[in-house]
Scaffold this motif. Structure first.
Motif, PDB file in Angstrom:
ATOM      1  N   PRO A   1     -10.844  19.028  -3.828  1.00  0.00           N
ATOM      2  CA  PRO A   1     -11.829  20.016  -4.290  1.00  0.00           C
ATOM      3  C   PRO A   1     -11.166  21.061  -5.191  1.00  0.00           C
ATOM      4  CG  PRO A   1     -11.916  19.719  -1.892  1.00  0.00           C
ATOM      5  CD  PRO A   1     -10.680  19.043  -2.367  1.00  0.00           C
ATOM      6  N   VAL A   2     -11.995  21.841  -5.869  1.00  0.00           N
ATOM      7  CA  VAL A   2     -11.501  22.945  -6.697  1.00  0.00           C
ATOM      8  C   VAL A   2     -11.295  24.167  -5.799  1.00  0.00           C
ATOM      9  CG1 VAL A   2     -12.009  24.468  -8.631  1.00  0.00           C
ATOM     10  CG2 VAL A   2     -12.661  22.060  -8.736  1.00  0.00           C
ATOM     11  N   TYR A   3     -10.099  24.769  -5.895  1.00  0.00           N
ATOM     12  CA  TYR A   3      -9.769  25.951  -5.099  1.00  0.00           C
ATOM     13  C   TYR A   3      -9.888  27.173  -6.005  1.00  0.00           C
ATOM     14  CZ  TYR A   3      -8.102  22.775  -1.500  1.00  0.00           C
ATOM     15  OH  TYR A   3      -8.026  21.793  -0.548  1.00  0.00           O
TER      16      TYR A   3
ATOM     17  N   VAL B   1       0.854  -1.187   0.000  1.00  0.00           N
ATOM     18  CA  VAL B   1       0.000   0.000   0.000  1.00  0.00           C
ATOM     19  C   VAL B   1       0.888   1.236   0.000  1.00  0.00           C
ATOM     20  CG1 VAL B   1      -1.800   1.265   1.247  1.00  0.00           C
ATOM     21  CG2 VAL B   1      -1.787  -1.223   1.294  1.00  0.00           C
ATOM     22  N   VAL B   2       0.498   2.259  -0.747  1.00  0.00           N
ATOM     23  CA  VAL B   2       1.187   3.535  -0.704  1.00  0.00           C
ATOM     24  C   VAL B   2       0.226   4.584  -0.144  1.00  0.00           C
ATOM     25  CG1 VAL B   2       0.613   4.096  -3.109  1.00  0.00           C
ATOM     26  CG2 VAL B   2       2.521   5.246  -1.991  1.00  0.00           C
ATOM     27  N   PHE B   3       0.687   5.280   0.898  1.00  0.00           N
ATOM     28  CA  PHE B   3      -0.079   6.360   1.526  1.00  0.00           C
ATOM     29  C   PHE B   3       0.491   7.699   1.052  1.00  0.00           C
ATOM     30  CE2 PHE B   3      -0.440   2.751   4.351  1.00  0.00           C
ATOM     31  CZ  PHE B   3      -1.791   2.744   4.672  1.00  0.00           C
ATOM     32  N   VAL B   4      -0.390   8.631   0.771  1.00  0.00           N
ATOM     33  CA  VAL B   4       0.010   9.933   0.252  1.00  0.00           C
ATOM     34  C   VAL B   4      -0.633  11.023   1.094  1.00  0.00           C
ATOM     35  CG1 VAL B   4       0.069  11.469  -1.745  1.00  0.00           C
ATOM     36  CG2 VAL B   4       0.204   9.004  -2.071  1.00  0.00           C
ATOM     37  N   ARG B   5       0.179  11.985   1.510  1.00  0.00           N
ATOM     38  CA  ARG B   5      -0.314  13.208   2.147  1.00  0.00           C
ATOM     39  C   ARG B   5      -0.001  14.377   1.218  1.00  0.00           C
ATOM     40  NH1 ARG B   5       1.727  12.394   8.397  1.00  0.00           N
ATOM     41  NH2 ARG B   5      -0.097  11.253   9.150  1.00  0.00           N
TER      42      ARG B   5
ATOM     43  N   LEU C   1      -4.686  16.713   2.093  1.00  0.00           N
ATOM     44  CA  LEU C   1      -5.464  15.546   1.682  1.00  0.00           C
ATOM     45  C   LEU C   1      -4.672  14.283   1.959  1.00  0.00           C
ATOM     46  CD1 LEU C   1      -7.945  14.342   0.057  1.00  0.00           C
ATOM     47  CD2 LEU C   1      -6.434  14.461  -1.942  1.00  0.00           C
ATOM     48  N   GLU C   2      -5.344  13.263   2.517  1.00  0.00           N
ATOM     49  CA  GLU C   2      -4.732  11.951   2.732  1.00  0.00           C
ATOM     50  C   GLU C   2      -5.402  10.937   1.809  1.00  0.00           C
ATOM     51  OE1 GLU C   2      -5.111  11.045   6.840  1.00  0.00           O
ATOM     52  OE2 GLU C   2      -3.442  12.313   7.444  1.00  0.00           O
ATOM     53  N   ALA C   3      -4.600  10.101   1.171  1.00  0.00           N
ATOM     54  CA  ALA C   3      -5.121   9.097   0.244  1.00  0.00           C
ATOM     55  C   ALA C   3      -4.320   7.816   0.387  1.00  0.00           C
ATOM     56  CB  ALA C   3      -5.060   9.603  -1.197  1.00  0.00           C
TER      57      ALA C   3
END
Length: 542
Positions: free
Chosen positions: A314-316, A270-274, A326-328
């Motif tokens: 989201p769109v900024y 698994v790869v976690f991304v912040r 964001l965490e994914a």
């Protein structure tokens, strides 16, 4: 005195009108200069791209397509294999024409394009010319398998005949796909290795990347214009089904030995991304053109490792330095081949979103179990010229499973609220009720967890369907949603849900109590009979 003030006011108005007129013409001149400069730059870019294509075309026509053993040192010559292939091809083509339709027809039934109600494969003729291999490479892994990567080219007099039925007018047409020309890299896996002849249980075939593909189409006994838009729809459909079903890690599975062998994908980890923030985002080429005050930026980011799962921010609105936080989490099937993609877009309301740039991080470059803090430049490209479009700051952590279900997070990374993965293998159902009196039953299973909904293919004309499909649910939070729900529907001929044939709910706590793995036959609710066979595995931090 009043006349003097009136005269002064008229002079001021005349002066303002003169300057306004001068400003108008100056604005037109600046706009025309900017437009001509942009057109000149586009013309130079187009000319450079055309020259590069011409040079490449001339080079290829002069020396041909180089075989892989000349380009890559780990590929070996396969001249003897090409000789054997040419000798046995007539027999292999005959066997292929009999067996291959049984594997292709389910794909046509599952992925039939919109506007076409039915698509049947009538015949396959592999032709008289065998594929030509340019090189072969063997890969050694820790799994119980043998992997071969092949560089192949195939062009000849192949033919495939499809019977197509249009959805609305019910017009039927036989379409012939001919003169296939394809070249690319193919992966053949012999897995798992067993102590019985021929020493492996199945063959998995996949493409390492999207191949270069071209073919011609014709209609038998009619014209392609009998169904408007059919030719373009079929070409797009064929390329899409190759991308969705055959590009690695997806594969076509050909069983060799009968037995209970898991045909689902295997996961390395698994790869976690912040995703933290972006810095000084710009449009592609914005530094080299006249910047207008209304040239705003509405960025958003799309993350993915595999094509069928993406995570978006989201769109900024009107923000060139957005803070995402964001965490994914993404499953990794092949840590050597797959890569993390970070795409930055500018949102447009009335047109397609503009791609600002793409950042690609190969998973193999991430140290296992060690967090990586990354500040990557966003590189955009326009007319063959690359531009610096800002920076993205994010953190990535790759954690291999290493044969265990629980992940041990390093310090500071244990606060992922949704860091578990649920694998659901929908094997089969038996004794389903027949709810459609004058129509055949086409059962299909839907599995829902929270807002995530996934489905198996539809099995035609049966009350005892066998799906044997593996579905995955990423981001499991046991405290938020405590169970999964499996529903079986009878599908209509046009692919819509029909009557409900039964449902079952499985509590995630029962999977935890069984050590993270449950295989059982569940009785269906909402129906007097019927049962479904499920295998559920909960992996990660629970």
């Amino acid at each position: 005195m009043a006349e003097r003030w009136l005269t002064l006011a008229s002079l001021v108005c005349a002066w303002l009108r003169w300057w306004a007129l001068c400003g108008f013409f100056v604005g037109i001149a600046v706009t025309l200069h900017t437009w001509r400069k942009e057109r000149k730059r586009e013309a130079v870019g187009d000319a450079a791209a055309a020259l590069a294509r011409a040079n490449m075309a001339g080079l290829e026509s002069a020396i041909g397509v180089l075989p892989s053993f000349l380009l890559f040192p780990d590929y070996e010559k396969v001249h003897w294999i090409n000789q054997v292939m040419e000798k046995v091809w007539p027999l292999l083509a005959e066997v292929t024409s009999r067996t291959l339709p049984g594997y292709i027809q389910p794909l046509l039934d599952e992925c039939c394009p919109s506007g076409i109600s039915q698509m049947n494969l009538k015949a396959i003729q592999p032709g008289t010319k065998s594929p030509v291999l340019g090189g072969i490479k063997s890969t050694i892994t820790q799994e119980n398998e043998v992997i071969f990567d092949l560089d192949f080219k195939w062009g000849g007099n192949q033919r495939m005949i499809l019977d197509v039925c249009e959805a609305k007018s019910r017009v039927r047409l036989s379409v012939s796909l001919e003169r296939l020309l394809v070249f690319g890299y193919i992966r053949i896996m012999l897995t798992p290795l067993i102590a019985e002849w021929p020493l492996f249980a199945r063959v998995q075939v996949s493409l390492l990347d999207e191949p270069s593909l071209d073919f011609s189409m014709s209609a038998l006994g009619s014209t392609l214009t009998a169904i408007p838009g059919l030719e373009e729809t079929l070409k797009k459909f064929i390329r899409q089904i190759i991308h969705d079903k055959m590009v690695w890690p997806k594969a076509l599975v050909f069983p060799v030995k009968k037995g209970n062998f898991d045909t689902g994908p295997k996961y390395d980890g698994v790869v976690f991304v912040r995703l933290v923030r972006a810095v000084d985002l710009k449009h592609v080429g914005e530094d080299n053109i006249f910047r207008l005050p209304f040239n705003l930026m509405d960025p958003f980011v799309v993350l993915k490792v595999r094509d069928h799962r993406t995570v978006s921010t989201p769109v900024y609105k009107n923000e060139r330095n957005p803070v995402f936080n964001l965490e994914a989490m993404f499953l990794v099937e092949d840590c050597q081949e797959q890569q993390l993609q970070v795409k930055i877009f500018d949102y447009n309301l009335f047109s397609d979103d503009e791609l600002i740039g793409t950042i690609t991080i190969p998973i193999r470059n991430l140290a296992p179990d060690i967090p990586s803090s990354l500040e990557e430049n966003v590189i955009g490209e326009k007319y063959g010229t690359k531009y610096m479009c800002g920076q993205i700051v994010f953190e990535a952590l790759y954690m291999p499973y290493k044969g265990k279900l629980t992940l041990d997070f390093p310090e500071g990374w244990g606060n992922f609220s949704q860091s578990s993965v649920l694998f659901v293998v929908v094997k089969q159902a038996r004794g389903l009720a027949h709810r459609r009196r004058f129509a055949p039953s086409h059962p299909r299973a839907y599995v829902a967890y929270g807002t995530q909904l996934k489905a198996t293919k539809a099995c035609k004309n049966t009350t005892n369907p066998v799906w044997d499909e593996k579905l995955e649910f990423v981001g499991i939070d046991v405290a938020l949603f405590k169970s999964i729900r499996v529903e079986i529907y009878c599908m209509t001929r046009i692919g819509r849900k029909g009557p409900l044939l039964g449902w079952v709910e499985v509590a995630l706590s029962s999977i935890q109590a069984s050590g993270g793995h449950v295989t059982d036959i569940f009785k269906l609710n909402g129906t007097p009979k019927g049962e479904i066979h499920l295998t559920l595995t909960l992996a990660g931090v629970v």
